[in-house]
Design a protein around this motif. Structure first.
Motif, short mmCIF file in Angstrom:
data_model
loop_
_atom_site.label_atom_id
_atom_site.label_comp_id
_atom_site.label_asym_id
_atom_site.label_seq_id
_atom_site.Cartn_x
_atom_site.Cartn_y
_atom_site.Cartn_z
N THR A 259 -7.73 -0.91 -2.55
CA THR A 259 -7.97 -1.77 -1.14
C THR A 259 -9.27 -1.44 -0.60
N ARG B 186 0.92 -1.42 0.06
CA ARG B 186 -0.01 0.00 -0.06
C ARG B 186 0.79 1.33 0.00
N THR C 63 -5.10 4.00 -4.88
CA THR C 63 -4.88 3.02 -3.53
C THR C 63 -6.13 2.84 -3.01
#
Ligand SMILES: NC(=O)c1ccc[n+]([C@@H]2O[C@H](COP(=O)([O-])OP(=O)(O)OC[C@H]3O[C@@H](n4cnc5c(N)ncnc54)[C@H](OP(=O)(O)O)[C@@H]3O)[C@@H](O)[C@H]2O)c1
Length: 317
Positions: free
Chosen positions: A285, A269, A281
């Protein structure tokens, strides 16, 4: 019915126009590009030329067409994004123009529709990457959006959704499409396609394990849902997505394989934030998918590709 499609030449419009014609509707298709008129005629529509950001031009072409239904498919999302823009999509020209089309463009079409006595208005919206990141992996139309989402354009989307669903002179339906794939979209067999290109080159890594959930929709199924919304369904918001929301870590390797690419790289990440930016990101995620239960139930909509697994093997070209 007589149906006026604004954005008739886009990835979605090109599928929608022939499906409307096949269902027996008379279609007037709007483009701002005179050279695209022959293409619209070939799809079975009567072309009209107007800039969606020019209220007088929009009022003129809608007034002359006298449609019963207006379909708003105006975006500026099909261009190219530089790496710098991908890191900060809110700064990209295509995002800024799409915001204008979703605010000013919506208002001009609504005003023209009201003036001409249209009775139904169906508009393209986008739900993915905007749900509150506190709920379960799959969200419904009743679930809250995230006011702090880093994904760009929330204000414009909320403007469109609120303006369309609150009309009192007709029935306003908003279609929150999932991520498009299929011919003419960013995920197709076209070597330059916006998403498929980087996936092929292994420049589309899985970030942080890829637990973000995405909802996809084949562009042909999105068009079929739009035909259904032209013909039926109560005013309101509908998620137009397939039956199988899936985490990035699950779908991206399958899509890469369908494109003939090597498996995607995996990066942590912190590195994702650095190279791909905050928005990408979050999408990889934390994103939530959407449920299509309401659209299937209330629009009586059947999908040709109920799962992206089938769609990416049989429907990309
Ligand atoms: N929809 C999404 O949620 C989303 C999100 C991210 C990426 N994408 C990708 O972006 C593409 C989106 O497909 P799409 O069908 O939504 O969009 P599109 O293929 O870019 O089509 C946009 C349509 O809007 C029209 N238009 C744009 N500005 C206009 C203006 N000022 N006046 C009049 N018409 C105007 C265009 O007309 P003319 O060009 O004919 O003038 C065209 O018909 C796909 O490749 C998809 O994979 C979509």
């Amino acid at each position: 019915m007589k149906v006026f499609v604004a954005g008739a030449t886009g990835a979605l419009g090109a599928q929608l126009v022939p499906q409307l014609v096949a269902a027996g509707h008379e279609v007037v298709g709007m483009t701002r590009t005179p050279s695209k008129q022959d293409g619209l005629r070939a799809l079975g529509a009567r072309p009209v030329v107007a800039d969606a950001l020019d209220p007088d031009a929009v009022a003129r072409v809608v007034g002359e067409a006298e449609p019963e239904v207006i379909v708003h498919q105006l975006t500026a999302l099909s261009g190219k994004m530089s790496l710098r823009e991908a890191r900060h999509p809110e700064r990209a020209a295509m995002a800024k123009m799409t915001n204008r089309l979703r605010t000013e463009g919506t208002d001009h079409l609504l005003a023209a529709g009201q003036a001409v006595g249209a009775r139904r208005f169906v508009a393209q919206s986008f739900g993915a990457f905007r749900f509150a990141r506190s709920g379960g992996p799959v969200q419904t139309e009743a679930d809250p959006l995230d006011p702090d989402t880093p994904a760009p354009g929330l204000d414009a989307i909320l403007h469109l959704e609120q303006a369309v669903t609150s009309i009192t002179w007709g029935e306003g339906l908003v279609l929150r499409y999932g991520g498009f794939y299929g011919p003419g979209t960013g995920l197709s067999l076209d070597p330059d396609a916006m998403m498929a290109g980087p996936i092929r080159k292994r420049q589309f890594p899985i970030i942080g394990g890829g637990s973000g959930v995405w909802s996809h929709i084949h562009v042909e199924d999105a068009a079929a849902a739009t035909v259904a919304a032209v013909e039926r369904g109560d005013p309101g918001i509908y998620s137009i997505v397939d039956d199988e929301p899936a985490p990035v870590g699950e779908w991206l390797p399958v899509v890469a394989s369908a494109l003939g690419a090597k498996p995607p790289r995996r990066i942590p990440r912190w590195l994702g934030r650095l190279v791909a930016g905050e928005v990408a990101t979050m999408m990889m995620t934390e994103a939530r998918g959407a449920s299509n239960a309401k659209a299937k139930r209330e629009l009586d909509w059947q999908l040709r590709y109920p799962s992206w697994r089938l769609g990416v093997t049989k429907g990309l070209g």
